[in-house]
Design a protein around this motif. Structure first.
Motif, short mmCIF file in Angstrom:
data_model
loop_
_atom_site.label_atom_id
_atom_site.label_comp_id
_atom_site.label_asym_id
_atom_site.label_seq_id
_atom_site.Cartn_x
_atom_site.Cartn_y
_atom_site.Cartn_z
N UNK A 100 32.93 38.72 25.06
CA UNK A 100 32.93 37.44 25.69
C UNK A 100 31.68 37.27 26.48
N UNK A 101 30.75 36.60 26.35
CA UNK A 101 29.52 36.25 27.11
C UNK A 101 29.60 35.14 28.09
N UNK A 102 29.64 35.21 29.35
CA UNK A 102 29.82 33.96 30.25
C UNK A 102 28.79 33.01 30.04
N UNK A 103 29.21 31.78 30.04
CA UNK A 103 28.29 30.74 29.71
C UNK A 103 28.35 29.82 31.10
N UNK A 104 26.96 29.58 31.50
CA UNK A 104 26.66 28.73 32.76
C UNK A 104 25.78 27.66 32.39
N UNK A 105 26.11 26.60 33.02
CA UNK A 105 25.32 25.62 32.88
C UNK A 105 24.12 25.70 34.02
N UNK A 106 22.84 25.39 33.33
CA UNK A 106 21.65 25.55 34.20
C UNK A 106 21.32 24.51 35.23
N UNK A 107 20.25 24.66 35.66
CA UNK A 107 19.94 23.59 36.75
C UNK A 107 19.48 22.29 35.97
N UNK A 108 19.01 22.48 34.75
CA UNK A 108 18.58 21.40 33.86
C UNK A 108 19.70 20.62 33.35
N UNK A 109 20.73 21.67 33.15
CA UNK A 109 21.96 20.99 32.62
C UNK A 109 22.56 20.10 33.70
N UNK A 169 36.96 25.96 29.70
CA UNK A 169 38.22 26.10 30.76
C UNK A 169 39.26 24.95 30.45
N UNK A 170 38.89 24.01 30.07
CA UNK A 170 39.99 22.92 29.72
C UNK A 170 40.26 22.79 28.35
N UNK A 171 40.01 23.41 27.35
CA UNK A 171 40.26 23.73 26.18
C UNK A 171 39.48 22.67 25.06
N UNK A 172 38.37 22.00 25.88
CA UNK A 172 37.49 21.24 24.95
C UNK A 172 37.04 21.91 23.80
N UNK A 173 37.26 21.22 22.46
CA UNK A 173 36.54 21.99 21.33
C UNK A 173 34.87 21.79 21.44
N UNK A 201 31.69 22.81 30.00
CA UNK A 201 31.46 24.14 30.38
C UNK A 201 30.89 24.01 31.75
N UNK A 202 30.54 22.86 32.59
CA UNK A 202 30.08 22.94 34.03
C UNK A 202 31.72 23.06 34.78
N UNK A 203 32.69 23.22 34.18
CA UNK A 203 33.98 23.26 34.97
C UNK A 203 34.16 25.05 35.24
N UNK A 204 33.28 25.91 34.31
CA UNK A 204 33.25 27.28 34.67
C UNK A 204 34.14 27.98 33.54
N UNK A 205 34.33 29.07 33.63
CA UNK A 205 35.06 30.03 32.68
C UNK A 205 34.66 29.76 31.37
N UNK A 206 33.67 29.15 30.94
CA UNK A 206 33.04 28.91 29.59
C UNK A 206 32.88 30.24 28.93
N UNK A 207 33.11 30.80 27.62
CA UNK A 207 32.67 31.92 27.13
C UNK A 207 32.20 31.80 25.67
N UNK A 208 30.88 32.64 25.21
CA UNK A 208 30.70 32.60 23.86
C UNK A 208 31.29 33.90 23.55
N UNK A 227 27.20 15.83 25.56
CA UNK A 227 27.72 15.61 26.96
C UNK A 227 28.97 15.93 27.18
N UNK A 228 30.25 15.73 26.45
CA UNK A 228 31.36 16.36 26.51
C UNK A 228 31.29 17.89 26.45
N UNK A 229 30.74 18.35 25.74
CA UNK A 229 30.44 20.05 25.89
C UNK A 229 29.98 20.51 26.91
N UNK A 230 28.98 19.85 27.70
CA UNK A 230 28.18 20.19 28.58
C UNK A 230 29.06 19.73 30.12
N UNK A 231 30.05 18.83 29.82
CA UNK A 231 30.85 18.60 31.01
C UNK A 231 32.11 19.66 31.24
#
Length: 282
Positions: free
Chosen positions: A242-251, A212-216, A189-196, A183-187
């Protein structure tokens, strides 16, 4: 495997088909004079064919490395896309062969007379049929490439529709609840700018997740979210960039639900000792 926007991939393949068709028309209708003029006109066509081959290879890698490969019927589309790589490569080879058959007007070795007009005309007359044949072969391979792109597009659309029909009953059921880490990871990544991305650690490639916020976020947590279709990585770019990570509609729907309740602490409750059995009064 990471999820992929198959509708977007299908549209990109439609655009690729149009580019193959446009290049096919340019090669088919090419008018040139052997020599420098032919070099100037055929060279851009060769570069374009090579560019389309590279684009096709990227599309093949994106589909093969995604969840699409698990969909029934996807093998035919992947094999067809690989054949387009061959066809477009052959088109580039044919264009290169046309340039090789082209008569150039450079000066001969010292001591040899320069070509007169009659010799030049004979060289051109000998080269034109060979160049025409190579250009015709290139046009044929480009036509096959365009047809193949349309075929793969139709296959992806069909496979996507079939997969959605089969997944509809499953989507109605509720999956396991998210863990606190998920849940913390999903939240985050929902802020945007997440990368793999892939970093180098002691010479070994290590895949990591940046937020984006430095969450591990561990790679295991990311893969668990991706497997459930809650996040997706853009596989059209490499892990090194770096591959941009997006949270899907299900997420997003999972985030809209209340945060998972912490598991109640289990406390050892001492069982009360049964009272001593009193002797019955007489």
């Amino acid at each position: 495997m990471p999820s992929l926007n198959l509708a977007e991939q299908a549209q990109q393949l439609r655009n690729l088909a149009r580019e193959f068709e446009a290049l096919h028309a340019r090669v088919r209708d090419l008018s040139y004079t052997p020599g420098t003029d032919a070099l100037r006109q055929i060279s851009p066509l060769l570069l374009k064919a090579q560019d389309l081959t590279a684009t096709t290879l990227v599309r093949l890698g994106a589909l093969d490395g995604s969840a699409y490969a698990d969909i029934a019927g996807s093998r035919a589309s992947l094999e067809c896309l690989s054949s387009i790589v061959v066809a477009s490569s052959l088109a580039g080879n044919d264009l290169a062969s046309a340039l090789y058959a082209n008569p150039y007007e450079g000066a001969p070795f010292p001591g040899y007379p320069a070509d007169d007009e009659a010799v030049r005309t004979a060289r051109h007359a000998e080269a034109i049929p060979r160049m025409t044949g190579h250009l015709a072969d290139a046009a044929h391979q480009l036509d096959l490439s365009a047809i193949g792109c349309h075929y793969v597009t139709t296959g992806i659309t069909r496979d996507l529709a079939t997969a959605q029909d089969q997944a509809t009953p499953v989507q109605r059921t509720t999956g396991p609840a998210l863990t606190d880490a998920q849940y913390d990871a999903l939240k985050a990544l929902s802020l945007g700018e997440g990368k793999l991305y892939e970093s180098s650690q002691r010479g070994l490639g290590v895949t990591r997740v940046a937020t984006h916020d430095g969450t591990r976020v561990s790679i295991a947590t990311f893969r668990a979210l991706a497997k459930r279709g809650l996040v997706a990585a853009d596989t059209s770019t490499s892990l090194f960039h770096g591959q941009k990570i997006t949270v899907t509609e299900q997420g997003q729907q999972a985030l809209a639900k209340p945060r998972p309740a912490a598991a109640p602490a289990t406390t050892a409750v001492a069982a009360a000792k049964p009272p001593a059995v009193q002797r019955a009064r007489r």
